[in-house]
Design a protein around this motif. Structure first.
Motif, mmCIF file in Angstrom:
data_model
loop_
_atom_site.group_PDB
_atom_site.id
_atom_site.type_symbol
_atom_site.label_atom_id
_atom_site.label_comp_id
_atom_site.label_asym_id
_atom_site.label_seq_id
_atom_site.Cartn_x
_atom_site.Cartn_y
_atom_site.Cartn_z
ATOM 1 N N GLY A 316 0.802 -1.215 0.000
ATOM 2 C CA GLY A 316 0.000 0.000 0.000
ATOM 3 C C GLY A 316 0.828 1.256 0.000
ATOM 4 N N PRO A 317 0.238 2.383 -0.341
ATOM 5 C CA PRO A 317 0.978 3.638 -0.314
ATOM 6 C C PRO A 317 1.229 4.104 1.117
ATOM 7 C CG PRO A 317 -1.309 4.019 -0.858
ATOM 8 C CD PRO A 317 -1.140 2.544 -0.774
ATOM 9 N N ASN A 351 4.086 6.233 -3.247
ATOM 10 C CA ASN A 351 4.274 4.815 -3.497
ATOM 11 C C ASN A 351 5.377 4.600 -4.518
ATOM 12 O OD1 ASN A 351 3.338 2.024 -4.870
ATOM 13 N ND2 ASN A 351 2.720 2.159 -2.735
ATOM 14 N N ASN A 408 -4.454 -0.221 4.899
ATOM 15 C CA ASN A 408 -4.558 -0.245 3.429
ATOM 16 C C ASN A 408 -6.003 -0.225 2.942
ATOM 17 O OD1 ASN A 408 -1.824 -0.273 3.283
ATOM 18 N ND2 ASN A 408 -1.641 -2.453 2.801
ATOM 19 N N VAL B 115 -1.388 4.664 -7.753
ATOM 20 C CA VAL B 115 -1.539 4.827 -6.309
ATOM 21 C C VAL B 115 -2.934 5.307 -5.924
ATOM 22 C CG1 VAL B 115 -0.599 7.183 -6.338
ATOM 23 C CG2 VAL B 115 -0.470 5.821 -4.252
ATOM 24 N N ARG B 118 -5.207 2.185 -5.904
ATOM 25 C CA ARG B 118 -4.671 0.911 -5.407
ATOM 26 C C ARG B 118 -5.553 0.276 -4.353
ATOM 27 N NH1 ARG B 118 1.483 0.675 -4.821
ATOM 28 N NH2 ARG B 118 1.070 0.992 -7.009
ATOM 29 N N ASP B 119 -6.040 1.065 -3.402
ATOM 30 C CA ASP B 119 -6.804 0.478 -2.299
ATOM 31 C C ASP B 119 -8.310 0.518 -2.517
ATOM 32 O OD1 ASP B 119 -4.471 -0.083 -1.007
ATOM 33 O OD2 ASP B 119 -4.446 1.779 0.154
#
Lengths: 428, 280
Positions: A316-317, A351, A408, B115, B118-119
């Motif tokens: 995750g970032p 990220n 996340n 990014v 991503r989640d």
């Protein structure tokens, strides 16, 4: 006063009454001596004399004069608390010179009248008024005595508790919630706090361990997540309450919230439950943060808020979060404060991207994204000590970019969120 | 501070009640309003010159089917993403992609997620058709079903169940949480943090199983075994060459004992039985 005297005269005097001559005056008690009787001349009429009782509030020498200004009888001394003297006088109007003023008085034939220093009235009315006054005085005395007795029975509110309890009780509740209350003699409260804290902790742990393999029906999964959020928040709140309450009771202090504080430090957990991209697994979104608010005026606070870092793990970032908030206290009464606040969270997400398969290839450059989440919230603050409050904070937020939570988790931009926050705040 | 405060007026009291009730309602309705968007995709890649295929994927439900002499890897699936609006959700889903890379004799299929998505994006499912003679290494999260691959298969999951049919070389499975079911002639090495394990061993090979849960092993070849069971609850052995009922541990060598059957079940029951193979 003069009007009332004249009215009494007209009421009680016979139609053919005549003004009294500068004639004799006799006191009923003690009875006039034989010599005095001889010295008094006969009244010009045959009307029987009246009785005037002198009962002024002001003690001192008094002298009666007739309408022509001639003294009637000898000066009379009225003593404080002594039996009021009674004068037998021919009916008519007289002037009584006292230590403070000259007052007209009326004597009516065959009647017993009282001059109480202000007005002339029948002796029965005066006696009744005297009796009423005496009763009121006795009742007042009884009330004062009862009040005094009550005050002697109730221990003073600031009676000092044993000093060891001031540290032992909160310490005991820190180790085992509720034991401090038991030390303070609050067995039921302590038992409730113990079972409440342990019960919510066990419930939160059990719901967390249930996990989700994707086979549970959605309503049941939502219920699990909401239950987990409620129990996992309630447990620390109950524990903190047990500690602070044990201290408050042990020191026998009333909670007086610090209205004139300058700084407020809060640790907050915001949370919500919502959908995820995986249709079978809804998400529990929570965010721990710290806020530092300065009180600019009596009700207005401004400061930095929602400070936190989310490491992001291996995939995750990494997210750095801060914010600004304006907070206005609309209500502060006793231990409850209500604030309305608005602010915005700012997030910086970074990220490194996906590592290439070729071990010799360069790793993609780190990408960074900035985000903002404006919000409005209601703060319900309950003070457990003068400088400590437990807060419940419903919030509505609309992220303008992807909003990152812990573990996340993230929610997309423009997705309106209703969140519930719980906080521990201290005031400096 | 300690001055006597005037009593709360009825209107103020009503306002407070309203605010408290509103807060309670908001608290009870902690939720999110938004949309999901789904985008389907399909692609292929050349397998010529490769020896190993890696599937390094985000959480998904993965089906891998091997065919003997394929020279292409095909895949189909769908991305699901979230958005404040329906269009936003679809736009986010379109940003996600699977990337095929090669290095030497190794090819890798992995996800590329910017990014900002991503989640909030997931790979809903992925079906992969591949060559059965090539080694396969699967890394990810979620349930995995593999069939038709004879060569080495490795599955490494953060969580999820695994089912594999076939295999002649070696199967290595590791999942943090999930059930494992294997029907194979290959050597087996299984680890599950918690979950049941069922192995139908069609040939005499080494079997190493470590889990917290029930283990059931059905063996076709029972003449050459080194049985080593520990940490079990109930143990039931009903082989043609050995019978046993007990608990805890069981150790026995049968024949030359060249094929190890090592089972650690973390207190779960262990059952060893005979596998009846269909007539050829």
């Amino acid at each position: 006063m003069l009007a009332s005297a004249i009215a009494w005269t007209l009421l009680f005097a016979p139609p053919d009454a005549v003004p009294p001559a500068s004639g004799p005056v006799s006191a009923a008690e003690p009875p006039a001596s034989a010599d005095d009787s001889a010295a008094v001349s006969e009244p010009p009429t045959l009307l029987p004399p009246g009785t005037l009782v002198l009962a002024p509030a002001l003690a001192g020498p008094y002298q009666l004069f007739d309408t022509e200004g001639l003294p009637v009888g000898a000066p009379i001394t009225v003593g404080e608390g002594a039996k009021p003297p009674e004068l037998q006088l021919p009916p008519g109007v007289y002037y009584l010179h006292g230590p403070a003023a000259v007052d007209p008085v009326v004597v009516a034939s065959g009647l017993r009248l009282v001059w109480d220093g202000e007005r002339v009235l029948p002796v029965e009315v005066w006696a009744a008024a005297q009796e009423a006054r005496a009763q009121e005085a006795r009742a007042q005395e009884a009330r004062v005595a009862a009040e005094l007795e009550r005050a002697q029975q109730v221990p003073p509110p600031s009676a000092p508790a044993p000093t060891w309890r001031a540290w032992a009780s909160p310490l005991a509740s820190t180790l085992v919630p509720g034991v401090g209350q038991v030390l303070n003699g609050q067995g039921y409260k302590g038992t409730g706090l113990l079972f409440g804290t342990v019960g919510t902790t066990i419930a939160a742990a059990a719901l967390f361990r249930l996990g989700n393999d994707g086979t549970r029906p959605l309503p049941a999964e939502y219920a699990r997540l909401i239950g987990y959020g409620v129990f996992s928040s309630a447990a620390p709140l109950l524990w903190i309450y047990a500690i602070t309450d044990a201290y408050r009771v042990a020191t026998n202090k009333e909670v007086e919230p610090k209205l004139d504080h300058q700084l407020r430090l809060s640790v907050t957990r915001m949370m919500t439950v919502g959908f995820r991209a995986d249709t079978r697994r809804p998400g529990f979104y929570d965010d721990w943060s710290v806020s530092l608010m300065g009180q600019a005026t009596r009700r207005l606070s401004v400061g930095v808020s929602d400070l936190s870092v989310k490491p992001g793990g291996s995939t995750g970032p990494q997210v750095w979060q801060l914010g600004a908030r304006l907070d206005y206290r609309v209500f502060d009464r006793k231990r409850l404060w209500i604030d309305l606040a608005a602010g915005s969270i700012l997030q910086v997400a970074a990220n490194g991207g996906r590592a290439p398969l070729d071990p010799d290839a360069a790793r993609p450059r780190r990408t960074t994204k900035f985000g903002a989440v404006p919000y409005a919230q209601l703060d319900l603050r309950y003070f457990v000590l003068d400088r400590v409050s437990l807060d419940l904070t419903p919030r509505v937020a609309i992220p303008l970019t992807t909003r990152y939570y812990s573990a996340n988790r993230a929610l997309p931009r423009y997705a309106a969120e209703l969140e519930l926050g719980v906080s521990l705040s201290t005031y400096f | 501070m300690s001055a006597v405060q005037p009593p709360i007026r009825p209107r103020t009291r009503s306002l407070i009640s309203l605010v408290v009730v509103a807060g309670a309602v908001a608290a009870m309705s902690a939720c999110v309003f938004g949309f999901r968007g789904e985008v389907e995709f399909a692609d292929e890649a050349n397998l010529v010159g490769l020896d190993t295929v890696q599937l390094q994927l985000p959480a998904t439900e993965l089906v891998v089917t091997g065919e003997g002499a394929r020279t292409f890897l095909d895949w189909q699936g769908s991305w699901v993403s979230l958005g404040g609006t329906g269009n936003d959700a679809v736009t986010s889903a379109r940003k996600a992609s699977l990337i095929w890379e090669t290095w030497g004799a190794v090819g890798r299929l992995s996800a590329e997620l910017p990014v900002e998505i991503r989640d909030i994006t997931s790979l809903d499912h992925l079906d992969v058709q591949t060559a059965g003679y090539m080694a396969h290494e699967i890394i990810g999260t979620g349930d995995v079903f593999v069939s038709g691959i004879d060569a080495y298969v490795s599955v490494d999951l953060d969580g999820g169940s695994v089912e594999i049919l076939g295999g002649t070389e070696q199967l290595r499975i590791s999942t943090a949480r999930g059930d494992v079911q294997l029907s194979t002639s290959a050597a087996v090495n299984v680890y599950s943090g918690i979950g049941t394990v069922t192995v139908n061993a069609e040939a005499g090979r080494d079997l190493i199983i470590d889990t917290v849960g029930t283990v059931t092993v059905n063996l076709a070849d029972v003449d050459d075994l080194d049985l080593d069971i520990e940490g079990a609850g109930e143990i039931v052995v009903q082989l043609d060459t050995a019978k046993h009922v007990g608990a805890g541990s069981y150790r026995r060598a049968i024949g030359a004992a060249t094929h190890t059957v090592q089972i650690r079940s973390g207190g779960g029951g262990v059952e060893l039985g005979m596998l009846v193979l269909p007539e050829p």
